[in-house]
Each structure stands twice: as structure tokens, then as C-alpha cells.
Design an enzyme around this catalytic site. Structure first.
Site, PDB file in Angstrom:
ATOM      1  CG  ASP A  30      42.358  35.102  35.565  1.00 55.85           C
ATOM      2  OD1 ASP A  30      43.433  34.617  35.968  1.00 55.85           O
ATOM      3  OD2 ASP A  30      41.320  35.118  36.247  1.00 55.85           O
ATOM      4  CG  ASP A  80      39.106  30.708  40.338  1.00 60.22           C
ATOM      5  OD1 ASP A  80      39.176  31.787  39.718  1.00 60.22           O
ATOM      6  OD2 ASP A  80      39.473  29.622  39.868  1.00 60.22           O
TER       7      ASP A  80
END
Length: 133
Positions: A30, A80
Site C-alpha cells: 500500500d 480492506d
């Protein structure tokens, strides 16, 4: 019965070391795509993916405190949802073995708090994803 995705019912984490490696690698992944992809691709790939792609790998949650809640949404990617689900399931299995409920409920509660905080950040800074603010 709680909903479990295909990845959560098929795959599970067997050790804390695997859990730590998975979380660290997802964090580095990320960080690269959010902060350093613009140096390699002349645009921030994460911003383009979060705002313009209509793929079934994201969840769009309307921002309720906005003037037009159906037009402005918070995006949650598949990572997520699935990765924290695997970690929470690992904590549940660990608690089952140790005959306690400390890790499962704390991870579930902290994940819920993180989702609420990300919604607040999205509402305050008006970005589609909290990481992009």
C-alpha cells in the site's frame, strides 16, 4: 450464521509469523502504490484505481453526513475487507485454542473502530479513500 467470503472459508492463516508477514507485506504494498507509484507511472495509481475504475473489487459506502450522500461515497477495496477478515478469523481460532475471547473481540472491535474512523476522515477531508487524504 455470519457471512464468510469464499477466501475466508477456503484459506486460513496457520501461525502468527505468517500473519505478521502478510500484514507487513500488505503495508509495504500500500505504501508503494499510494506514495511512490507516481514516480514510476506519472500518476498516482491508487487514486486512479479508487476514483475511476468500476470494478467489483471495491465497496462503495455512501457518506451519510454529506449533502448528497448517494453521489459521494467512501471506497473500500477488497484488501480492506478480506485481509482483516483473515486476521480476525486467525484471532478467533487462537482464542478457541486458548479458551478465551480476548483477541477475537479486541480485533473485531478495533477493526470496527478503524472503519468508523476512516469514514470520519473521508467525511472531513472529502477524499474517496482515507489513505488518499
Amino acid at each position: 450464521m455470519l457471512f464468510r467470503s469464499v477466501s475466508q472459508s477456503r484459506y486460513h492463516i496457520r501461525s502468527f509469523k505468517i500473519c505478521a508477514i502478510l500484514l507487513i507485506s500488505a503495508f509495504l504494498y500500500d505504501v508503494f502504490w499510494v506514495y511512490f507509484s507516481s514516480y514510476f507511472f506519472n500518476q498516482n495509481v491508487m487514486v486512479v484505481a479508487a476514483t475511476s475504475l468500476n470494478l467489483p473489487v471495491k465497496l462503495e459506502i455512501p457518506i451519510l453526513f454529506d449533502n448528497h450522500p448517494l453521489k459521494s461515497c467512501m471506497f473500500l477495496g477488497l484488501g480492506d475487507l478480506v485481509l482483516p477478515g483473515l486476521i480476525i478469523r486467525f484471532c478467533h481460532r487462537f482464542d478457541f485454542i486458548k479458551k478465551c475471547n480476548v483477541y477475537y473481540f479486541s480485533s473485531l472491535g478495533l477493526y470496527s473502530i478503524a472503519l468508523c474512523l476512516s469514514g470520519i476522515v473521508v467525511a472531513v477531508f472529502k477524499y474517496p479513500q482515507p489513505v488518499l487524504s
